[in-house]
Design a protein around this motif. Structure first.
Motif, PDB file in Angstrom:
ATOM      1  N   VAL A   7       0.854  -1.181   0.000  1.00  0.00           N
ATOM      2  CA  VAL A   7       0.000   0.000   0.000  1.00  0.00           C
ATOM      3  C   VAL A   7       0.892   1.234   0.000  1.00  0.00           C
ATOM      4  O   VAL A   7       1.876   1.292   0.734  1.00  0.00           O
ATOM      5  N   THR A   8       0.527   2.221  -0.807  1.00  0.00           N
ATOM      6  CA  THR A   8       1.151   3.537  -0.786  1.00  0.00           C
ATOM      7  C   THR A   8       0.035   4.569  -0.763  1.00  0.00           C
ATOM      8  O   THR A   8      -0.871   4.513  -1.602  1.00  0.00           O
ATOM      9  N   VAL A   9       0.083   5.472   0.218  1.00  0.00           N
ATOM     10  CA  VAL A   9      -0.940   6.504   0.351  1.00  0.00           C
ATOM     11  C   VAL A   9      -0.270   7.818   0.717  1.00  0.00           C
ATOM     12  O   VAL A   9       0.628   7.852   1.561  1.00  0.00           O
ATOM     13  N   SER A  10      -0.729   8.897   0.106  1.00  0.00           N
ATOM     14  CA  SER A  10      -0.281  10.230   0.513  1.00  0.00           C
ATOM     15  C   SER A  10      -1.488  11.005   1.024  1.00  0.00           C
ATOM     16  O   SER A  10      -2.614  10.782   0.600  1.00  0.00           O
ATOM     17  N   GLY A  11      -1.223  11.908   1.954  1.00  0.00           N
ATOM     18  CA  GLY A  11      -2.289  12.712   2.531  1.00  0.00           C
ATOM     19  C   GLY A  11      -1.760  13.505   3.706  1.00  0.00           C
ATOM     20  O   GLY A  11      -0.555  13.734   3.824  1.00  0.00           O
ATOM     21  N   LEU A  12      -2.666  13.898   4.585  1.00  0.00           N
ATOM     22  CA  LEU A  12      -2.308  14.731   5.725  1.00  0.00           C
ATOM     23  C   LEU A  12      -2.392  13.933   7.018  1.00  0.00           C
ATOM     24  O   LEU A  12      -3.352  13.181   7.234  1.00  0.00           O
ATOM     25  N   LEU A  13      -1.395  14.099   7.884  1.00  0.00           N
ATOM     26  CA  LEU A  13      -1.347  13.389   9.165  1.00  0.00           C
ATOM     27  C   LEU A  13      -2.494  13.844  10.062  1.00  0.00           C
ATOM     28  O   LEU A  13      -2.729  15.036  10.226  1.00  0.00           O
ATOM     29  N   HIS A  14      -3.186  12.876  10.635  1.00  0.00           N
ATOM     30  CA  HIS A  14      -4.254  13.150  11.601  1.00  0.00           C
ATOM     31  C   HIS A  14      -3.949  12.334  12.855  1.00  0.00           C
ATOM     32  O   HIS A  14      -3.956  11.103  12.813  1.00  0.00           O
ATOM     33  N   HIS A  15      -3.642  13.031  13.953  1.00  0.00           N
ATOM     34  CA  HIS A  15      -3.316  12.349  15.201  1.00  0.00           C
ATOM     35  C   HIS A  15      -4.573  11.777  15.845  1.00  0.00           C
ATOM     36  O   HIS A  15      -5.635  12.389  15.811  1.00  0.00           O
ATOM     37  N   LEU A  16      -4.441  10.610  16.437  1.00  0.00           N
ATOM     38  CA  LEU A  16      -5.524   9.985  17.191  1.00  0.00           C
ATOM     39  C   LEU A  16      -5.140   9.971  18.662  1.00  0.00           C
ATOM     40  O   LEU A  16      -3.966  10.094  19.007  1.00  0.00           O
ATOM     41  N   ASN A  17      -6.131   9.803  19.536  1.00  0.00           N
ATOM     42  CA  ASN A  17      -5.825   9.683  20.967  1.00  0.00           C
ATOM     43  C   ASN A  17      -4.940   8.472  21.188  1.00  0.00           C
ATOM     44  O   ASN A  17      -5.174   7.410  20.630  1.00  0.00           O
ATOM     45  N   ARG A  18      -3.942   8.627  22.011  1.00  0.00           N
ATOM     46  CA  ARG A  18      -2.961   7.571  22.251  1.00  0.00           C
ATOM     47  C   ARG A  18      -3.065   7.074  23.682  1.00  0.00           C
ATOM     48  O   ARG A  18      -3.140   7.849  24.611  1.00  0.00           O
ATOM     49  N   LYS A  19      -3.041   5.747  23.815  1.00  0.00           N
ATOM     50  CA  LYS A  19      -2.992   5.121  25.137  1.00  0.00           C
ATOM     51  C   LYS A  19      -1.533   4.921  25.511  1.00  0.00           C
ATOM     52  O   LYS A  19      -0.707   4.623  24.653  1.00  0.00           O
ATOM     53  N   LYS A  20      -1.216   5.063  26.784  1.00  0.00           N
ATOM     54  CA  LYS A  20       0.182   4.952  27.224  1.00  0.00           C
ATOM     55  C   LYS A  20       0.777   3.572  27.002  1.00  0.00           C
ATOM     56  O   LYS A  20       1.963   3.430  26.802  1.00  0.00           O
ATOM     57  N   ASP A  21      -0.043   2.516  27.027  1.00  0.00           N
ATOM     58  CA  ASP A  21       0.493   1.163  26.917  1.00  0.00           C
ATOM     59  C   ASP A  21       0.524   0.629  25.478  1.00  0.00           C
ATOM     60  O   ASP A  21       0.848  -0.515  25.253  1.00  0.00           O
ATOM     61  N   ASP A  22       0.196   1.480  24.510  1.00  0.00           N
ATOM     62  CA  ASP A  22       0.209   1.019  23.126  1.00  0.00           C
ATOM     63  C   ASP A  22       1.609   0.590  22.699  1.00  0.00           C
ATOM     64  O   ASP A  22       2.594   1.252  23.019  1.00  0.00           O
ATOM     65  N   LYS A  23       1.668  -0.494  21.954  1.00  0.00           N
ATOM     66  CA  LYS A  23       2.936  -0.962  21.399  1.00  0.00           C
ATOM     67  C   LYS A  23       3.135  -0.426  19.988  1.00  0.00           C
ATOM     68  O   LYS A  23       4.100  -0.756  19.331  1.00  0.00           O
ATOM     69  N   HIS A  24       2.195   0.394  19.571  1.00  0.00           N
ATOM     70  CA  HIS A  24       2.277   1.013  18.254  1.00  0.00           C
ATOM     71  C   HIS A  24       1.788   2.455  18.353  1.00  0.00           C
ATOM     72  O   HIS A  24       1.188   2.847  19.344  1.00  0.00           O
ATOM     73  N   PHE A  25       2.087   3.230  17.334  1.00  0.00           N
ATOM     74  CA  PHE A  25       1.604   4.609  17.242  1.00  0.00           C
ATOM     75  C   PHE A  25       0.450   4.616  16.256  1.00  0.00           C
ATOM     76  O   PHE A  25       0.633   4.344  15.075  1.00  0.00           O
ATOM     77  N   ALA A  26      -0.762   4.890  16.757  1.00  0.00           N
ATOM     78  CA  ALA A  26      -1.955   4.901  15.914  1.00  0.00           C
ATOM     79  C   ALA A  26      -2.221   6.315  15.409  1.00  0.00           C
ATOM     80  O   ALA A  26      -2.131   7.287  16.161  1.00  0.00           O
ATOM     81  N   PHE A  27      -2.539   6.419  14.131  1.00  0.00           N
ATOM     82  CA  PHE A  27      -2.854   7.705  13.506  1.00  0.00           C
ATOM     83  C   PHE A  27      -3.695   7.421  12.274  1.00  0.00           C
ATOM     84  O   PHE A  27      -4.000   6.268  11.970  1.00  0.00           O
ATOM     85  N   SER A  28      -4.098   8.454  11.587  1.00  0.00           N
ATOM     86  CA  SER A  28      -4.747   8.238  10.301  1.00  0.00           C
ATOM     87  C   SER A  28      -4.181   9.218   9.283  1.00  0.00           C
ATOM     88  O   SER A  28      -3.566  10.229   9.637  1.00  0.00           O
ATOM     89  N   ILE A  29      -4.371   8.870   8.040  1.00  0.00           N
ATOM     90  CA  ILE A  29      -3.982   9.720   6.927  1.00  0.00           C
ATOM     91  C   ILE A  29      -5.277  10.261   6.326  1.00  0.00           C
ATOM     92  O   ILE A  29      -6.159   9.490   5.936  1.00  0.00           O
ATOM     93  N   ARG A  30      -5.390  11.600   6.305  1.00  0.00           N
ATOM     94  CA  ARG A  30      -6.546  12.212   5.649  1.00  0.00           C
ATOM     95  C   ARG A  30      -6.202  12.327   4.175  1.00  0.00           C
ATOM     96  O   ARG A  30      -5.314  13.070   3.784  1.00  0.00           O
ATOM     97  N   HIS A  31      -6.908  11.542   3.395  1.00  0.00           N
ATOM     98  CA  HIS A  31      -6.669  11.476   1.957  1.00  0.00           C
ATOM     99  C   HIS A  31      -7.856  12.160   1.272  1.00  0.00           C
ATOM    100  O   HIS A  31      -8.999  11.786   1.502  1.00  0.00           O
ATOM    101  N   GLU A  32      -7.577  13.159   0.482  1.00  0.00           N
ATOM    102  CA  GLU A  32      -8.645  13.903  -0.188  1.00  0.00           C
ATOM    103  C   GLU A  32      -8.565  13.682  -1.689  1.00  0.00           C
ATOM    104  O   GLU A  32      -7.486  13.692  -2.264  1.00  0.00           O
ATOM    105  N   ASN A  33      -9.728  13.469  -2.297  1.00  0.00           N
ATOM    106  CA  ASN A  33      -9.780  13.352  -3.747  1.00  0.00           C
ATOM    107  C   ASN A  33     -11.133  13.826  -4.249  1.00  0.00           C
ATOM    108  O   ASN A  33     -12.074  13.975  -3.478  1.00  0.00           O
ATOM    109  N   LEU A  34     -11.214  14.055  -5.540  1.00  0.00           N
ATOM    110  CA  LEU A  34     -12.437  14.559  -6.156  1.00  0.00           C
ATOM    111  C   LEU A  34     -13.496  13.459  -6.178  1.00  0.00           C
ATOM    112  O   LEU A  34     -13.220  12.322  -6.569  1.00  0.00           O
TER     113      LEU A  34
END
Length: 190
Positions: A7-34
């Protein structure tokens, strides 16, 4: 068995709420298209960074930073939620090329509940690409990557495939306008 899952995606970083015990960094990519009606469609594509160096890079970026990420699709072992497991992240300039591509191989898994649906862009058939892999600890795991097929000709090709038949899918990563659930929108199937 080695499956393709890229997968390859470009877009804008959107931070999500993070739990202290997460073993990963969760976020989303805001992808805009027509969109088909001329408006801008915004997809929020769920992503997780597991590698410490990628996590650190992303944590220190501001909201709405233009990014290109690469990785593979996975499903959460708890909820079954589809997410992009990010292996690379690149900061882009303000003017960047929109990218969104998915390539998968695996086995057909016919979805029994809500296999058919309809959105503003038409009717679709839903199925999953099943991949059997190993996690970081070497444990066997299965991913069921949800795919929506809108094109009538592609739906006919899918109709010729039984459960566990080999399948190749190309498409784009999307999020449902109603539920926000991520899926692959099929553009080619073999």
């Amino acid at each position: 068995m080695n499956y393709e899952n890229s997968v390859t995606v470009s877009g804008l970083l959107h931070h999500l709420n993070r739990k202290k015990d997460d073993k990963h960094f969760a976020f989303s990519i805001r992808h805009e298209n027509l969109w088909t009606d001329g408006t801008t469609r915004k997809d929020f594509l769920n992503a997780r960074a597991f590698q410490p160096e990628v996590q650190e890079k992303l944590k220190n970026l501001e909201e709405n930073t233009p990014l290109k990420v690469k990785g593979s699709l996975r499903t959460s072992s708890g909820s079954g939620e589809l997410f992009l497991a990010v292996s690379e992240a690149e900061v882009l300039g303000e003017k960047f090329e929109i990218e969104n591509s998915v390539k998968l191989t695996g086995e057909v898994h016919q979805v029994k509940a809500q296999a058919e649906g309809e959105t503003g862009t038409g009717k679709y058939t839903r199925f999953a690409v099943k991949q059997e892999n190993f996690d970081e600890q070497g444990h066997s795991r299965r991913d069921f990557i949800v795919v929506r097929v809108y094109d009538e000709e592609l739906r006919k090709i899918l109709g010729t495939k039984n459960d566990n038949a080999p399948v190749e899918v190309e498409g784009t990563l999307r999020s449902s306008r109603g539920s926000g659930v991520n899926y692959v929108r099929c553009t080619a199937i073999k």
